[in-house]
Design an enzyme around this catalytic site. Structure first.
Site, PDB file in Angstrom:
ATOM      1  N   GLU A   1      -5.606  -2.357  14.105  1.00  0.00           N
ATOM      2  CA  GLU A   1      -6.080  -1.518  13.106  1.00  0.00           C
ATOM      3  C   GLU A   1      -7.481  -1.046  13.528  1.00  0.00           C
ATOM      4  O   GLU A   1      -8.289  -1.623  14.137  1.00  0.00           O
ATOM      5  CB  GLU A   1      -6.359  -2.058  11.700  1.00  0.00           C
ATOM      6  CG  GLU A   1      -4.958  -2.294  10.845  1.00  0.00           C
ATOM      7  CD  GLU A   1      -5.361  -2.534   9.683  1.00  0.00           C
ATOM      8  OE1 GLU A   1      -6.393  -2.282   8.902  1.00  0.00           O
ATOM      9  OE2 GLU A   1      -4.567  -3.568   8.914  1.00  0.00           O
TER      10      GLU A   1
ATOM     11  N   ASN B   1      -1.967 -10.780   8.399  1.00  0.00           N
ATOM     12  CA  ASN B   1      -2.953  -9.649   8.603  1.00  0.00           C
ATOM     13  C   ASN B   1      -4.275  -9.963   7.928  1.00  0.00           C
ATOM     14  O   ASN B   1      -4.477 -10.474   6.863  1.00  0.00           O
ATOM     15  CB  ASN B   1      -2.552  -8.529   7.855  1.00  0.00           C
ATOM     16  CG  ASN B   1      -3.604  -7.384   7.993  1.00  0.00           C
ATOM     17  OD1 ASN B   1      -3.745  -6.807   8.908  1.00  0.00           O
ATOM     18  ND2 ASN B   1      -4.199  -6.905   6.926  1.00  0.00           N
ATOM     19  N   GLU B   2      -5.253 -10.262   8.882  1.00  0.00           N
ATOM     20  CA  GLU B   2      -6.617 -10.430   8.480  1.00  0.00           C
ATOM     21  C   GLU B   2      -6.692 -11.689   7.635  1.00  0.00           C
ATOM     22  O   GLU B   2      -7.057 -11.781   6.308  1.00  0.00           O
ATOM     23  CB  GLU B   2      -7.207  -9.200   7.689  1.00  0.00           C
ATOM     24  CG  GLU B   2      -7.140  -7.961   8.709  1.00  0.00           C
ATOM     25  CD  GLU B   2      -8.090  -6.854   7.913  1.00  0.00           C
ATOM     26  OE1 GLU B   2      -8.466  -6.969   6.675  1.00  0.00           O
ATOM     27  OE2 GLU B   2      -8.300  -5.908   8.584  1.00  0.00           O
TER      28      GLU B   2
ATOM     29  N   GLN C   1       1.013  -1.406  -0.030  1.00  0.00           N
ATOM     30  CA  GLN C   1      -0.087  -0.232   0.041  1.00  0.00           C
ATOM     31  C   GLN C   1       0.853   1.256  -0.122  1.00  0.00           C
ATOM     32  O   GLN C   1       0.506   2.509  -0.481  1.00  0.00           O
ATOM     33  CB  GLN C   1      -1.144   0.176   1.251  1.00  0.00           C
ATOM     34  CG  GLN C   1      -2.020  -1.127   1.132  1.00  0.00           C
ATOM     35  CD  GLN C   1      -2.920  -1.186   2.381  1.00  0.00           C
ATOM     36  OE1 GLN C   1      -2.692  -1.704   3.182  1.00  0.00           O
ATOM     37  NE2 GLN C   1      -4.128  -0.256   2.101  1.00  0.00           N
TER      38      GLN C   1
ATOM     39  N   ASP D   1       2.243   0.633  -8.092  1.00  0.00           N
ATOM     40  CA  ASP D   1       3.802   0.692  -8.646  1.00  0.00           C
ATOM     41  C   ASP D   1       4.671   1.761  -7.827  1.00  0.00           C
ATOM     42  O   ASP D   1       5.765   1.543  -7.653  1.00  0.00           O
ATOM     43  CB  ASP D   1       3.689   1.191 -10.196  1.00  0.00           C
ATOM     44  CG  ASP D   1       3.279  -0.147 -10.707  1.00  0.00           C
ATOM     45  OD1 ASP D   1       2.842  -1.051 -10.123  1.00  0.00           O
ATOM     46  OD2 ASP D   1       3.163   0.183 -12.127  1.00  0.00           O
TER      47      ASP D   1
ATOM     48  N   ARG E   1       3.648   0.104  13.199  1.00  0.00           N
ATOM     49  CA  ARG E   1       3.150  -1.328  12.421  1.00  0.00           C
ATOM     50  C   ARG E   1       3.279  -1.223  10.872  1.00  0.00           C
ATOM     51  O   ARG E   1       2.649  -0.472  10.241  1.00  0.00           O
ATOM     52  CB  ARG E   1       1.669  -1.713  12.720  1.00  0.00           C
ATOM     53  CG  ARG E   1       1.292  -3.102  12.224  1.00  0.00           C
ATOM     54  CD  ARG E   1      -0.222  -3.555  12.301  1.00  0.00           C
ATOM     55  NE  ARG E   1      -0.035  -4.548  11.719  1.00  0.00           N
ATOM     56  CZ  ARG E   1      -1.414  -4.898  11.000  1.00  0.00           C
ATOM     57  NH1 ARG E   1      -2.376  -4.353  11.190  1.00  0.00           N
ATOM     58  NH2 ARG E   1      -1.314  -5.987  10.246  1.00  0.00           N
TER      59      ARG E   1
ATOM     60  N   TYR F   1     -13.328  -2.304  12.382  1.00  0.00           N
ATOM     61  CA  TYR F   1     -13.869  -1.023  11.523  1.00  0.00           C
ATOM     62  C   TYR F   1     -15.272  -0.714  11.863  1.00  0.00           C
ATOM     63  O   TYR F   1     -15.741   0.614  12.111  1.00  0.00           O
ATOM     64  CB  TYR F   1     -13.604  -0.922  10.098  1.00  0.00           C
ATOM     65  CG  TYR F   1     -12.023  -0.840   9.695  1.00  0.00           C
ATOM     66  CD1 TYR F   1     -11.146  -1.984   9.925  1.00  0.00           C
ATOM     67  CD2 TYR F   1     -11.453   0.285   9.502  1.00  0.00           C
ATOM     68  CE1 TYR F   1      -9.730  -1.876   9.584  1.00  0.00           C
ATOM     69  CE2 TYR F   1     -10.071   0.117   9.311  1.00  0.00           C
ATOM     70  CZ  TYR F   1      -9.284  -0.638   9.021  1.00  0.00           C
ATOM     71  OH  TYR F   1      -7.965  -0.627   8.999  1.00  0.00           O
TER      72      TYR F   1
ATOM     73  N   ASN G   1      -8.302  -6.423  14.151  1.00  0.00           N
ATOM     74  CA  ASN G   1      -8.571  -5.182  13.349  1.00  0.00           C
ATOM     75  C   ASN G   1     -10.000  -4.734  13.311  1.00  0.00           C
ATOM     76  O   ASN G   1     -10.894  -5.759  13.106  1.00  0.00           O
ATOM     77  CB  ASN G   1      -7.864  -5.295  12.063  1.00  0.00           C
ATOM     78  CG  ASN G   1      -6.558  -5.555  11.938  1.00  0.00           C
ATOM     79  OD1 ASN G   1      -5.837  -5.414  12.958  1.00  0.00           O
ATOM     80  ND2 ASN G   1      -6.144  -5.814  10.539  1.00  0.00           N
TER      81      ASN G   1
ATOM     82  N   HIS H   1      -1.751  -4.902 -12.797  1.00  0.00           N
ATOM     83  CA  HIS H   1      -1.246  -4.453 -14.239  1.00  0.00           C
ATOM     84  C   HIS H   1      -2.241  -5.449 -15.086  1.00  0.00           C
ATOM     85  O   HIS H   1      -2.412  -4.934 -16.337  1.00  0.00           O
ATOM     86  CB  HIS H   1       0.072  -5.294 -14.248  1.00  0.00           C
ATOM     87  CG  HIS H   1       1.150  -4.550 -13.423  1.00  0.00           C
ATOM     88  ND1 HIS H   1       2.195  -5.060 -13.108  1.00  0.00           N
ATOM     89  CD2 HIS H   1       0.915  -3.181 -12.924  1.00  0.00           C
ATOM     90  CE1 HIS H   1       2.922  -4.091 -12.297  1.00  0.00           C
ATOM     91  NE2 HIS H   1       2.145  -2.821 -12.435  1.00  0.00           N
TER      92      HIS H   1
END
Ligand code: NOJ
Length: 503
Positions: A397, A184-185, A37, A70, A95, A330, A328, A57
């Site tokens: 998160e 992660n997740e 990211q 990229d 993190r 949200y 995590n 891509h």
């Protein structure tokens, strides 16, 4: 099941009125990012292609704004700026994740990329100079494409490959890293990427690939935990955990017994899928999940259940393999009744649950799936305490998206309301929450949403080649929080367009 319903009811019936603002002694604050990211430099200095490079891509149409990682935030070249931002925020820890394809371009340990190793060592040194602890994720979704070509997480061979990769990371960086996250997740990895096409590599083997993935992933996680225990822990004195994500499910009508029961089923399918094998005494997948998938599989004509229960060896081997519960979180969704969601594919995880959901709850954000429901966070945390024997918890998160603004009052309100719920459960329910991680340091490549959904404390202008990072008002809020260890009360953090009585 009756017992689960009772626990769920108990959890939901507790609301709090006191107003806490101060965090306990020793509570730590951090911010998070992930390699794909932010790093960019996708084909630089020996890094090989990973599944997100391949997807962005070959299928740019699958990314909301056609962007890719990229260049992203170019943190491969600008990590020193990032560390300055972290220091400005005053965080205790940062993190971030390691890019497997940057460290091991073949995916395997036959070749270690010196530039990859050097990059992370430089970053770790820069953090050390500012007294910021690293919290490092081994796998945040960017699998080397060469391993995906062999089936990725649906291939049991990945247990060994992941262990090999972790071994290199422990050996090369373990003197500087004391806190590790294996995955992660896992839900997002297995369900979104293998059971669907919401994430790369978009296998879309619904109802089958997702369960093959969880089998491999949980075993791989356990092997890495044992590797650390057996070989590194005594020398490096670190901790290893897993970060499990939750959409927390609640009954739309808390008085409706069927909805209460189904919300519990949904929570077992979502959070329990990965938490139950690791954090319960009993181990293995949640029994309701095993039963539902077996029943559905039979009705669908499968010769055996699509979700295979672990044998006794693996049940024992996986149990207890996390020093903390990483969460995590949200958002919360609501359960409205029994049935097959109209969008459910057949077979699928969603169909296996057998419950209908709605997102008609809380304020909207820029992400379709993310509604602002702070009380759901408190209910999830109480549920984790009772379901998993009072584990020590890190929130790895938490955050909210907008379309990109410097005066991000909504984000501040979100942090403040969710942090208030953490304080409530710490002081009123004795939930053992030890630390909090805001997602995310700066606006970055939000997977299939590209840069259209922004979660950062820092604004990143992706149209300027210098990729300037500008602190949003939420960065000032977070800085004050880490400085005082208390929820900021300043008027400048309140949205002048809105009348908030108080935070
Ligand atoms: C979870 C993921 O770990 C992270 O990569 C993502 O950007 C945030 N949630 C927001 O969707």
């Amino acid at each position: 099941m009756a017992c689960w319903s009772l626990i769920a009811l108990l959890a939901l019936s507790q609301t709090s009125s006191a107003h806490y603002t101060k965090f306990p002694e020793g509570f730590t604050f951090g911010v998070a990012t992930a390699a794909y990211q932010i790093e960019g430099a996708w084909n630089v200095s020996g890094k090989s292609e990973n599944v997100w490079d391949r997807l962005t891509h070959t299928r740019p149409d699958m990314i909301a704004d056609g962007t890719n990682g990229d260049i992203a935030c170019d943190s491969y070249n600008r990590y020193r700026e990032d560390v300055e931002e972290l220091a400005y925020l005053g965080v205790d820890f940062y993190r971030f994740s390691l890019s497997w394809a940057r460290i091991l371009p073949t995916g395997q340990v036959n070749y270690l990329n010196p530039d990859g190793i050097r990059y992370y060592n430089d970053l770790l040194e820069a953090l050390e100079a500012k007294n910021i602890e690293p919290l490092v994720t081994l796998f945040h979704w960017d699998l080397p494409q060469s391993l995906q070509d062999l089936g990725g997480w649906a291939n049991p061979k990945m247990i060994e490959y992941f262990r090999d990769y972790a071994d290199v990371c422990f050996r090369e960086f373990g003197d500087k890293i004391k806190s590790w996250i294996t995955f992660n997740e896992p839900y997002e990895i297995c369900e979104d990427a293998y059971g669907d096409e919401k994430k790369a590599p978009a296998v879309n083997s619904h109802g089958v690939g997702n369960y093959l993935c969880s089998d491999t992933l949980l075993k791989a996680h356990a092997e890495v935990y044992h590797l650390y225990n057996d070989t590194y822990r005594s020398k490096q004195n670190g901790k290893v955990m897993i970060s499990i994500n939750s959409i927390w499910y609640e009954p739309k009508d808390p008085e409706n017994a069927e909805q209460v029961t189904l919300a519990e089923v949904a929570n077992q399918f979502k959070f329990g899928w990965f938490a139950h094998p690791i954090f319960t005494e009993e181990g293995g997948y949640p029994s309701i999940m095993v039963e539902n998938v077996a029943r559905q599989s039979e009705a669908e004509g499968y010769p055996r259940p699509r979700l295979e229960q672990f044998d006794e060896y693996w049940i024992q081997r996986i149990k207890g393999t996390s020093d903390f519960l990483g969460i995590n979180h949200y958002t919360t969704h609501l359960i409205t009744g029994a049935g097959v969601d109209p969008v459910a594919k057949s077979p699928s995880w969603l169909k296996d649950i057998g419950a209908l959901t709605t997102m008609e709850v809380g304020e909207e954000s820029a992400s379709e799936w993310l509604r602002v429901v702070p009380t759901g966070f408190a209910n999830l945390l109480r549920w984790c305490k009772s379901s998993y024997n009072d584990p020590p918890i890190y929130i790895t998160e938490n955050g909210v998206s907008d379309r990109g603004t410097l005066q991000d009052y909504k984000r501040i309100q979100y942090f403040n309301d969710y942090l208030t719920e953490i304080l409530n459960v710490i002081y009123e329910d004795g939930v053992n929450v030890l630390g909090y991680t805001a997602w995310t340091l700066m606006d970055n490549f939000e997977w299939r949403a590209g840069f259209s959904e922004r979660f950062g404390l820092y604004y990143v202008d992706i149209n300027d080649p210098a990729l300037p990072r500008t602190p949003k008002l939420s960065a000032e809020y977070y800085r004050q929080l880490t400085n005082t260890r208390e929820l900021p009360q300043d008027d400048r953090f309140k949205d002048p367009a809105k009348v908030h009585d108080e935070f």
